[in-house]
Scaffold this motif. Structure first.
Motif, PDB file in Angstrom:
ATOM      1  N   GLN A  13     -13.231 -41.038  -9.825  1.00  0.00           N
ATOM      2  CA  GLN A  13     -12.172 -40.050  -9.560  1.00  0.00           C
ATOM      3  C   GLN A  13     -10.814 -40.682  -9.839  1.00  0.00           C
ATOM      4  O   GLN A  13      -9.889 -40.041 -10.340  1.00  0.00           O
ATOM      5  N   THR A  19      -6.273 -38.750  -9.988  1.00  0.00           N
ATOM      6  CA  THR A  19      -6.532 -37.834  -8.847  1.00  0.00           C
ATOM      7  C   THR A  19      -6.712 -38.602  -7.553  1.00  0.00           C
ATOM      8  O   THR A  19      -6.867 -38.011  -6.516  1.00  0.00           O
ATOM      9  N   THR A 172     -12.570 -34.467   1.104  1.00  0.00           N
ATOM     10  CA  THR A 172     -11.756 -33.844   0.064  1.00  0.00           C
ATOM     11  C   THR A 172     -10.458 -34.622  -0.080  1.00  0.00           C
ATOM     12  O   THR A 172      -9.953 -35.166   0.909  1.00  0.00           O
ATOM     13  N   ASN A 175      -9.428 -32.019  -4.644  1.00  0.00           N
ATOM     14  CA  ASN A 175     -10.134 -31.527  -5.838  1.00  0.00           C
ATOM     15  C   ASN A 175     -11.587 -31.232  -5.489  1.00  0.00           C
ATOM     16  O   ASN A 175     -12.531 -31.754  -6.063  1.00  0.00           O
ATOM     17  N   GLY A 176     -11.756 -30.339  -4.533  1.00  0.00           N
ATOM     18  CA  GLY A 176     -13.095 -29.936  -4.124  1.00  0.00           C
ATOM     19  C   GLY A 176     -13.587 -30.735  -2.936  1.00  0.00           C
ATOM     20  O   GLY A 176     -12.895 -31.643  -2.440  1.00  0.00           O
ATOM     21  N   VAL A 177     -14.803 -30.414  -2.494  1.00  0.00           N
ATOM     22  CA  VAL A 177     -15.391 -31.044  -1.304  1.00  0.00           C
ATOM     23  C   VAL A 177     -16.712 -31.677  -1.722  1.00  0.00           C
ATOM     24  O   VAL A 177     -17.526 -31.028  -2.398  1.00  0.00           O
ATOM     25  N   HIS A 178     -16.901 -32.930  -1.328  1.00  0.00           N
ATOM     26  CA  HIS A 178     -18.082 -33.663  -1.794  1.00  0.00           C
ATOM     27  C   HIS A 178     -18.778 -34.344  -0.616  1.00  0.00           C
ATOM     28  O   HIS A 178     -18.095 -34.910   0.263  1.00  0.00           O
ATOM     29  N   ASP A 195     -19.338 -31.036  -4.888  1.00  0.00           N
ATOM     30  CA  ASP A 195     -18.668 -29.742  -5.035  1.00  0.00           C
ATOM     31  C   ASP A 195     -19.247 -28.659  -4.123  1.00  0.00           C
ATOM     32  O   ASP A 195     -19.788 -27.642  -4.580  1.00  0.00           O
ATOM     33  N   HIS A 197     -19.495 -25.510  -1.583  1.00  0.00           N
ATOM     34  CA  HIS A 197     -18.783 -24.245  -1.516  1.00  0.00           C
ATOM     35  C   HIS A 197     -19.256 -23.411  -0.327  1.00  0.00           C
ATOM     36  O   HIS A 197     -20.449 -23.377  -0.026  1.00  0.00           O
ATOM     37  N   GLN A 290     -10.650 -25.992   0.516  1.00  0.00           N
ATOM     38  CA  GLN A 290     -11.044 -26.633  -0.735  1.00  0.00           C
ATOM     39  C   GLN A 290     -12.453 -26.199  -1.177  1.00  0.00           C
ATOM     40  O   GLN A 290     -12.809 -26.305  -2.353  1.00  0.00           O
ATOM     41  N   ALA A 291     -13.242 -25.708  -0.202  1.00  0.00           N
ATOM     42  CA  ALA A 291     -14.605 -25.245  -0.515  1.00  0.00           C
ATOM     43  C   ALA A 291     -14.646 -23.733  -0.694  1.00  0.00           C
ATOM     44  O   ALA A 291     -15.726 -23.136  -0.745  1.00  0.00           O
ATOM     45  N   GLY A 292     -13.471 -23.087  -0.765  1.00  0.00           N
ATOM     46  CA  GLY A 292     -13.408 -21.656  -1.051  1.00  0.00           C
ATOM     47  C   GLY A 292     -13.417 -20.760   0.161  1.00  0.00           C
ATOM     48  O   GLY A 292     -13.471 -19.533   0.042  1.00  0.00           O
TER      49      GLY A 292
END
Ligand code: P6P
Length: 333
Positions: A13, A19, A172, A175-178, A195, A197, A290-292
């Motif tokens: 990343q 990022t 996070t 740039n998204g959730v991991h 990623d 959601h 970040q996960a929508g």
């Protein structure tokens, strides 16, 4: 396919268009190492003598569990020497913890709830660590408490580690959730849920129903409609979960959807809610958005709230966007 460890993920990343600045990457890795130590203690439980009360209280006036204090110490000890931080703040400490003079200072502020849901620890139910990372706005000078009071939208990273059947780090940095699962044999977090959601629709809600008589009217109306199921205006049945551990509820919602609610309560009308804004509401809101998903206090986006105190509380409605929009709309009707 070769396994992607947390370290490899963060380094890759970092290479992508900046990022993830190197010092932030190192800070996240240090936090993860502290959470590994917490996980091993939590998992030993009675065998390590870490269950039960510490015999002390925290700023919230709550009795501390031994593991609250142990987890807090792990996070302080792991992070104070690294040179990435200007100071730390914790649910378990009234005032910010300044980096001792012998260590270099860095640009970040770290806030955490070291063991969220700790009342569950003695009954072997999931607990977790929640953390939030901000910039120190005071340059290279030591921050005062007021420098921590930044809106949640200013967070540069946030995450939690959930100590459940698996130990997972969910993270996070915008740039998204991991999600990473701890491989105990190797002692490393491995990317297992890239990623993540939150589904927009859900059939599951989480709230402590025993407080029903204390809720505001919009919450009572919303929950009554869920409970009416097929026979009511929603036209379908809903299921309920309540773990009494925010980390567990948020992780379930990230994994399969849902709405988590801890509304304000008539028993303490002067308080906006039970949960803490800086190290529960804000980091979880950052992750959910970040996960929508959505995260509000019933009136406004949690990440837009201007904090006025390090331990201030907040009402929380977060998760699947369709449900958060409905319950927030009722507050604003
Ligand atoms: P109650 C744990 O103490 C916590 O802060 C959250 O993790 C959890 O969602 C909530 O409080 C549980 O509150 O009133 O149901 O015990």
């Amino acid at each position: 396919m070769s396994r992607i460890t947390l370290s490899r993920f963060l380094i890759e990343q970092q290479r992508k268009a900046g990022t993830l600045p190197p010092d932030l990457r190192l800070l996240i890795e240090t936090i993860a190492r502290a959470c590994k130590a917490i996980s091993f203690s939590v998992n030993k439980g009675a065998l390590a003598g870490v269950l039960g009360e510490a015999g002390t209280g925290n700023i919230q006036g709550e009795a501390q569990k031994k593991m609250d204090v142990i987890a807090n110490d792990y996070l302080l000890d792991a992070n104070e020497w690294g040179g990435n931080l200007a100071a730390m703040a914790s649910e378990e400490m009234e005032l910010p913890y300044h980096i001792p003079g012998e260590y270099p200072k860095g640009d970040y502020l770290l806030l955490f709830d070291p063991l969220d849901g700790s009342s569950n620890i003695d009954v072997n139910i999931t607990v977790g660590t929640i953390f939030s990372i901000l910039h120190n706005p005071n340059g290279n000078l030591a921050p005062r408490e007021t420098h921590f009071l930044q809106k949640g939208s200013a967070q540069v990273a946030a995450g939690y580690t959930i100590y459940g059947p698996q130990t997972m780090l969910v993270l996070t940095f915008g740039n998204g959730v991991h999600g990473f699962t701890l491989d105990r044999e190797q002692g490393s977090f491995v990317l297992t849920h890239p990623d993540m959601h939150v589904p927009a629709a859900t059939g599951e809600f989480a709230i402590n129903m025993s407080n029903q008589r204390h809720w505001e009217a919009p919450v009572k109306r919303y929950i009554d409609e869920l409970l009416a199921g097929k026979t009511g205006p929603r036209g379908r049945d809903f299921n309920m979960r309540w773990v009494a551990s925010m980390v567990a509820e948020v992780h379930r919602i990230l994994t399969r959807g849902g709405i988590f609610m801890y509304p304000r309560d008539a028993r303490e009308p002067e308080k906006p809610g039970k949960l803490r804004l800086m190290y529960e509401g804000n980091p979880m809101a950052f992750i959910i958005e970040q996960a929508g998903g959505l995260a509000t206090n019933g009136q406004q986006r949690i990440l837009d709230i201007q904090p006025t105190g390090l331990h201030e509380r907040v009402a929380v409605f977060l998760g699947s966007s369709e449900e958060v929009e409905i319950v927030t709309g009722y507050h604003q009707a």
